[in-house]
Design a protein around this motif. Structure first.
Motif, PDB file in Angstrom:
ATOM      1  N   THR A 167       0.817  -1.219   0.000  1.00  0.00           N
ATOM      2  CA  THR A 167       0.000   0.000   0.000  1.00  0.00           C
ATOM      3  C   THR A 167       0.855   1.277   0.000  1.00  0.00           C
ATOM      4  N   ASP A 168       2.134   1.134   0.251  1.00  0.00           N
ATOM      5  CA  ASP A 168       3.019   2.312   0.307  1.00  0.00           C
ATOM      6  C   ASP A 168       3.855   2.493  -0.944  1.00  0.00           C
ATOM      7  N   ALA A 169       3.948   1.451  -1.758  1.00  0.00           N
ATOM      8  CA  ALA A 169       4.900   1.521  -2.871  1.00  0.00           C
ATOM      9  C   ALA A 169       4.391   0.779  -4.101  1.00  0.00           C
ATOM     10  N   GLU A 170       4.886   1.251  -5.235  1.00  0.00           N
ATOM     11  CA  GLU A 170       4.730   0.478  -6.477  1.00  0.00           C
ATOM     12  C   GLU A 170       5.902  -0.495  -6.486  1.00  0.00           C
ATOM     13  N   ILE A 171       5.593  -1.804  -6.444  1.00  0.00           N
ATOM     14  CA  ILE A 171       6.655  -2.801  -6.295  1.00  0.00           C
ATOM     15  C   ILE A 171       7.003  -3.421  -7.642  1.00  0.00           C
ATOM     16  N   ILE A 172       8.294  -3.387  -7.963  1.00  0.00           N
ATOM     17  CA  ILE A 172       8.779  -4.098  -9.152  1.00  0.00           C
ATOM     18  C   ILE A 172       9.497  -5.336  -8.650  1.00  0.00           C
ATOM     19  N   SER A 173       8.966  -6.509  -9.008  1.00  0.00           N
ATOM     20  CA  SER A 173       9.559  -7.754  -8.522  1.00  0.00           C
ATOM     21  C   SER A 173      10.720  -8.169  -9.420  1.00  0.00           C
ATOM     22  N   ALA A 174      11.768  -8.710  -8.793  1.00  0.00           N
ATOM     23  CA  ALA A 174      12.939  -9.181  -9.541  1.00  0.00           C
ATOM     24  C   ALA A 174      13.399 -10.517  -8.992  1.00  0.00           C
ATOM     25  N   GLY A 175      13.889 -11.355  -9.891  1.00  0.00           N
ATOM     26  CA  GLY A 175      14.389 -12.681  -9.522  1.00  0.00           C
ATOM     27  C   GLY A 175      14.772 -13.396 -10.803  1.00  0.00           C
ATOM     28  N   ARG A 176      15.231 -14.630 -10.651  1.00  0.00           N
ATOM     29  CA  ARG A 176      15.656 -15.352 -11.861  1.00  0.00           C
ATOM     30  C   ARG A 176      14.473 -15.843 -12.672  1.00  0.00           C
ATOM     31  N   THR A 177      13.300 -16.027 -12.001  1.00  0.00           N
ATOM     32  CA  THR A 177      12.114 -16.532 -12.703  1.00  0.00           C
ATOM     33  C   THR A 177      10.869 -15.804 -12.189  1.00  0.00           C
ATOM     34  N   ASN A 178       9.798 -15.836 -12.981  1.00  0.00           N
ATOM     35  CA  ASN A 178       8.478 -15.346 -12.550  1.00  0.00           C
ATOM     36  C   ASN A 178       8.508 -13.977 -11.873  1.00  0.00           C
ATOM     37  N   ALA A 179       9.137 -13.009 -12.507  1.00  0.00           N
ATOM     38  CA  ALA A 179       9.232 -11.678 -11.913  1.00  0.00           C
ATOM     39  C   ALA A 179       9.030 -10.626 -13.001  1.00  0.00           C
ATOM     40  N   ASP A 180       8.773  -9.375 -12.571  1.00  0.00           N
ATOM     41  CA  ASP A 180       8.621  -8.291 -13.543  1.00  0.00           C
ATOM     42  C   ASP A 180       9.900  -8.122 -14.355  1.00  0.00           C
ATOM     43  N   VAL A 181      11.035  -8.275 -13.659  1.00  0.00           N
ATOM     44  CA  VAL A 181      12.319  -8.156 -14.349  1.00  0.00           C
ATOM     45  C   VAL A 181      13.221  -9.293 -13.873  1.00  0.00           C
ATOM     46  N   GLU A 182      13.886  -9.930 -14.846  1.00  0.00           N
ATOM     47  CA  GLU A 182      14.755 -11.056 -14.490  1.00  0.00           C
ATOM     48  C   GLU A 182      16.133 -10.559 -14.098  1.00  0.00           C
ATOM     49  N   VAL A 183      16.682 -11.179 -13.049  1.00  0.00           N
ATOM     50  CA  VAL A 183      18.048 -10.863 -12.627  1.00  0.00           C
ATOM     51  C   VAL A 183      18.646 -12.070 -11.929  1.00  0.00           C
ATOM     52  N   ASP A 184      19.936 -12.270 -12.161  1.00  0.00           N
ATOM     53  CA  ASP A 184      20.702 -13.227 -11.377  1.00  0.00           C
ATOM     54  C   ASP A 184      21.773 -12.409 -10.668  1.00  0.00           C
ATOM     55  N   ILE A 185      21.682 -12.303  -9.351  1.00  0.00           N
ATOM     56  CA  ILE A 185      22.578 -11.395  -8.622  1.00  0.00           C
ATOM     57  C   ILE A 185      24.029 -11.883  -8.599  1.00  0.00           C
ATOM     58  N   THR A 186      24.268 -13.109  -9.065  1.00  0.00           N
ATOM     59  CA  THR A 186      25.661 -13.576  -9.135  1.00  0.00           C
ATOM     60  C   THR A 186      26.365 -13.041 -10.394  1.00  0.00           C
ATOM     61  N   SER A 187      25.625 -12.341 -11.250  1.00  0.00           N
ATOM     62  CA  SER A 187      26.192 -11.801 -12.488  1.00  0.00           C
ATOM     63  C   SER A 187      26.083 -10.281 -12.498  1.00  0.00           C
ATOM     64  N   THR A 188      27.240  -9.586 -12.606  1.00  0.00           N
ATOM     65  CA  THR A 188      27.188  -8.115 -12.649  1.00  0.00           C
ATOM     66  C   THR A 188      26.508  -7.637 -13.942  1.00  0.00           C
ATOM     67  N   ASP A 189      26.695  -8.367 -15.039  1.00  0.00           N
ATOM     68  CA  ASP A 189      26.022  -7.986 -16.295  1.00  0.00           C
ATOM     69  C   ASP A 189      24.509  -8.035 -16.116  1.00  0.00           C
ATOM     70  N   SER A 190      24.034  -9.076 -15.425  1.00  0.00           N
ATOM     71  CA  SER A 190      22.596  -9.234 -15.207  1.00  0.00           C
ATOM     72  C   SER A 190      22.065  -8.118 -14.297  1.00  0.00           C
ATOM     73  N   ILE A 191      22.820  -7.766 -13.267  1.00  0.00           N
ATOM     74  CA  ILE A 191      22.397  -6.678 -12.360  1.00  0.00           C
ATOM     75  C   ILE A 191      22.318  -5.362 -13.139  1.00  0.00           C
TER      76      ILE A 191
END
Ligand SMILES: NC(=O)c1ccc[n+]([C@@H]2O[C@H](COP(=O)([O-])OP(=O)(O)OC[C@H]3O[C@@H](n4cnc5c(N)ncnc54)[C@H](OP(=O)(O)O)[C@@H]3O)[C@@H](O)[C@H]2O)c1
Length: 199
Positions: A22-46
């Protein structure tokens, strides 16, 4: 407020989303099933994630893996799981994310009780937790744009008892909601350099 939540699909990520929806517009991130894909073990991906998402007011991470096993059997490669994921993954989110976090924004990372209250097989996780806590405390005094940084250190939550219960004998589990509230305090409060313990 725009909140980028890395690890949004996980047990703790969902608890943060519940407290902040209720306080924020949330953008979900993760390796799967998210608004934006990211793998935090990769600087290119971040980097690619931040370029896709653009500016945010709050960066939260509830992602970070570690190998669990006895020290005497642990290989350097197994230890690197926590180094590359929970430790450097989260720190690289900060280093690469600063350009994308707005004035007066905040960063909240995940650590955990194992850095303070050891159990067997958890040294690698404890190492990553302690490194993140130390980084947060030190970085807090010099972040630009009045950006704050904290970490939340939970004990095992009730929702994870089936998964982690056998390792945490005698620990009193807390509700994931309590962890979500600690993140909320970090995001909406005024403190910096803190470790919010949910023990
Ligand atoms: N649950 C507990 O009781 C508890 C207690 C203390 C500390 N912690 C710590 O809290 C963190 C989260 O725990 P949790 O129980 O919520 O875990 P979880 O349910 O397994 O969720 C982890 C989340 O992170 C994402 N993720 C994992 N690796 C990633 C990567 N390399 N890059 C981007 N996203 C990644 C996962 O999604 P994808 O797989 O789709 O990427 C998932 O959304 C862990 O570091 C854990 O040590 C948990």
């Amino acid at each position: 407020m725009k909140l980028l939540l890395v690890g949004a699909n996980g047990t703790l990520g969902q608890a943060v989303a519940n407290e902040m929806k209720t306080d924020a517009e949330i953008i979900s991130a993760g390796r799967t099933n998210a608004d934006v894909e990211v793998d935090i073990t990769s600087t290119d991906s971040i980097q690619a994630m931040f370029e896709t998402v653009g500016e945010v007011d709050a960066l939260v991470c509830t992602a970070g893996a570690a190998h669990f096993g006895p020290v005497e059997d642990m290989t350097p490669e197994q230890n690197l799981v926590a180094v590359n994921s929970k430790l450097l993954g989260q720190i690289n989110l900060v280093l690469l994310g600063l350009d994308y976090i707005r004035e007066n924004g905040s960063i909240t990372l995940i650590t955990g009780i194992l850095m303070d209250d050891p159990i067997v097989k958890a040294s690698s996780s404890a190492m990553a937790n302690g490194g993140v806590r130390a980084f947060v405390k030190s970085a807090a005094i010099e972040l630009p744009k009045n950006i704050r940084i904290n970490n939340v250190s939970p004990t095992m939550v009730i929702e994870s008892e089936e998964k982690y219960g056998p390792l945490f004998k005698g620990f009193k589990p807390r509700e994931a909601k309590d962890v979500g509230l600690a993140f909320k305090k970090s995001i909406l409060g005024a403190q910096s350099g803190q470790t919010y313990e949910v023990y």
